[in-house]
Motif scaffolding. Structure first.
Motif, short mmCIF file in Angstrom:
data_model
loop_
_atom_site.label_atom_id
_atom_site.label_comp_id
_atom_site.label_asym_id
_atom_site.label_seq_id
_atom_site.Cartn_x
_atom_site.Cartn_y
_atom_site.Cartn_z
N TRP A 1 0.84 -1.20 0.00
CA TRP A 1 0.00 0.00 0.00
C TRP A 1 0.88 1.25 0.00
CZ3 TRP A 1 0.09 3.69 3.84
CH2 TRP A 1 -0.79 4.76 3.65
N TRP A 2 1.93 1.25 0.82
CA TRP A 2 2.81 2.42 0.93
C TRP A 2 3.48 2.72 -0.41
CZ3 TRP A 2 8.19 3.19 0.64
CH2 TRP A 2 8.61 4.44 1.06
N GLN B 1 1.59 6.72 -6.87
CA GLN B 1 0.45 7.50 -7.35
C GLN B 1 0.64 8.98 -7.05
OE1 GLN B 1 -2.26 6.73 -9.16
NE2 GLN B 1 -1.39 4.72 -9.43
N SER B 2 1.20 9.30 -5.89
CA SER B 2 1.45 10.70 -5.55
C SER B 2 2.47 11.32 -6.50
CB SER B 2 1.96 10.82 -4.11
OG SER B 2 0.98 10.39 -3.20
N ARG C 1 1.82 14.44 -9.15
CA ARG C 1 2.64 15.66 -9.19
C ARG C 1 3.20 15.88 -10.59
NH1 ARG C 1 4.70 13.67 -4.57
NH2 ARG C 1 6.63 13.04 -5.59
N LEU C 2 3.71 14.83 -11.21
CA LEU C 2 4.26 14.94 -12.55
C LEU C 2 3.19 15.38 -13.54
CD1 LEU C 2 6.60 14.54 -14.52
CD2 LEU C 2 5.89 12.16 -14.73
N SER C 3 2.01 14.80 -13.43
CA SER C 3 0.91 15.15 -14.33
C SER C 3 0.52 16.61 -14.15
CB SER C 3 -0.28 14.25 -14.05
OG SER C 3 -1.37 14.62 -14.83
#
Length: 66
Positions: free
Chosen positions: A18-19, A25-26, A30-32
């Protein structure tokens, strides 16, 4: 004892999975966001004549023309 160890290892593995997925995903978000802001600023300044999203074999691609 063996079942307790197996259960603990499974729980720790699930928490670690999960971590790592949340971290990935974070970073992708941010990149997106950074990429979208950069494309918008380039289009506003007039550097890019056309910015569009086009379907590709693995999702969407950005096509920029000057």
């Amino acid at each position: 004892t063996g079942l307790a160890i197996a259960g603990g290892a499974t729980l720790l593995g699930a928490i670690e999975a999960w971590w790592w997925s949340d971290r990935g995903q974070s970073a992708a978000k941010r990149l997106s966001t950074d990429t979208a802001e950069e494309l918008r600023s380039d289009a506003e300044v007039g550097r890019a004549n056309s910015v569009e999203l086009v379907p590709s074999g693995r999702g969407l691609a950005v096509r920029i023309s000057w």
